[in-house]
Design a protein around this motif. Structure first.
Motif, short mmCIF file in Angstrom:
data_model
loop_
_atom_site.label_atom_id
_atom_site.label_comp_id
_atom_site.label_asym_id
_atom_site.label_seq_id
_atom_site.Cartn_x
_atom_site.Cartn_y
_atom_site.Cartn_z
N GLN A 1 50.06 43.35 47.07
CA GLN A 1 50.29 41.98 47.51
C GLN A 1 50.01 41.03 46.35
N ALA A 2 50.90 40.04 46.18
CA ALA A 2 50.71 39.00 45.18
C ALA A 2 49.96 37.84 45.84
N VAL A 3 48.90 37.38 45.16
CA VAL A 3 48.04 36.34 45.71
C VAL A 3 47.84 35.27 44.65
N ASN A 4 47.92 34.01 45.08
CA ASN A 4 47.61 32.90 44.18
C ASN A 4 46.11 32.69 44.15
N THR A 5 45.53 32.78 42.95
CA THR A 5 44.10 32.54 42.77
C THR A 5 43.92 31.34 41.84
N LYS A 6 42.68 30.99 41.60
CA LYS A 6 42.43 29.86 40.70
C LYS A 6 42.80 30.21 39.25
N ASP A 7 42.88 31.51 38.93
CA ASP A 7 43.28 31.95 37.60
C ASP A 7 44.79 32.19 37.49
N GLY A 8 45.53 31.93 38.53
CA GLY A 8 46.97 32.17 38.55
C GLY A 8 47.31 33.25 39.56
N GLU A 9 48.56 33.63 39.58
CA GLU A 9 49.02 34.63 40.54
C GLU A 9 48.65 36.02 40.05
N LYS A 10 48.09 36.84 40.95
CA LYS A 10 47.68 38.20 40.61
C LYS A 10 48.17 39.17 41.68
N VAL A 11 48.31 40.43 41.28
CA VAL A 11 48.74 41.48 42.20
C VAL A 11 47.53 42.35 42.53
N PHE A 12 47.30 42.55 43.82
CA PHE A 12 46.19 43.37 44.29
C PHE A 12 46.72 44.56 45.07
#
Length: 76
Positions: free
Chosen positions: A53-64
């Protein structure tokens, strides 16, 4: 390529690999025929495939990734 697209492709490729492997093993080791063979492979593949799943975090978009055989959620 966006992170959401990568997550979708990771989901597709992992599920497809597990589906094909399970279907091949079911043909060899069981007497399932017709509709039951791909249905059983689909259910097993759905349960065993890792979920991306791709998630928007405070560091940018990341894949988990979350998987049955790995404890917790891992960043890809």
């Amino acid at each position: 390529m966006s992170k959401k697209t990568k997550a979708l492709l990771y989901n597709l490729f992992c599920f497809a690999a597990i589906f094909v492997a399970v279907r091949f093993l079911l043909v060899i080791y069981t007497h399932l025929t017709g509709f039951w063979l791909p249905l059983t492979a689909f259910v097993i593949g759905t349960l065993l495939a890792p979920k991306f799943q791709a998630v928007n975090t405070k560091d940018g978009e990341k894949v988990f990734m979350k998987w049955l055989f790995v404890k917790g959620i891992k960043e890809v």
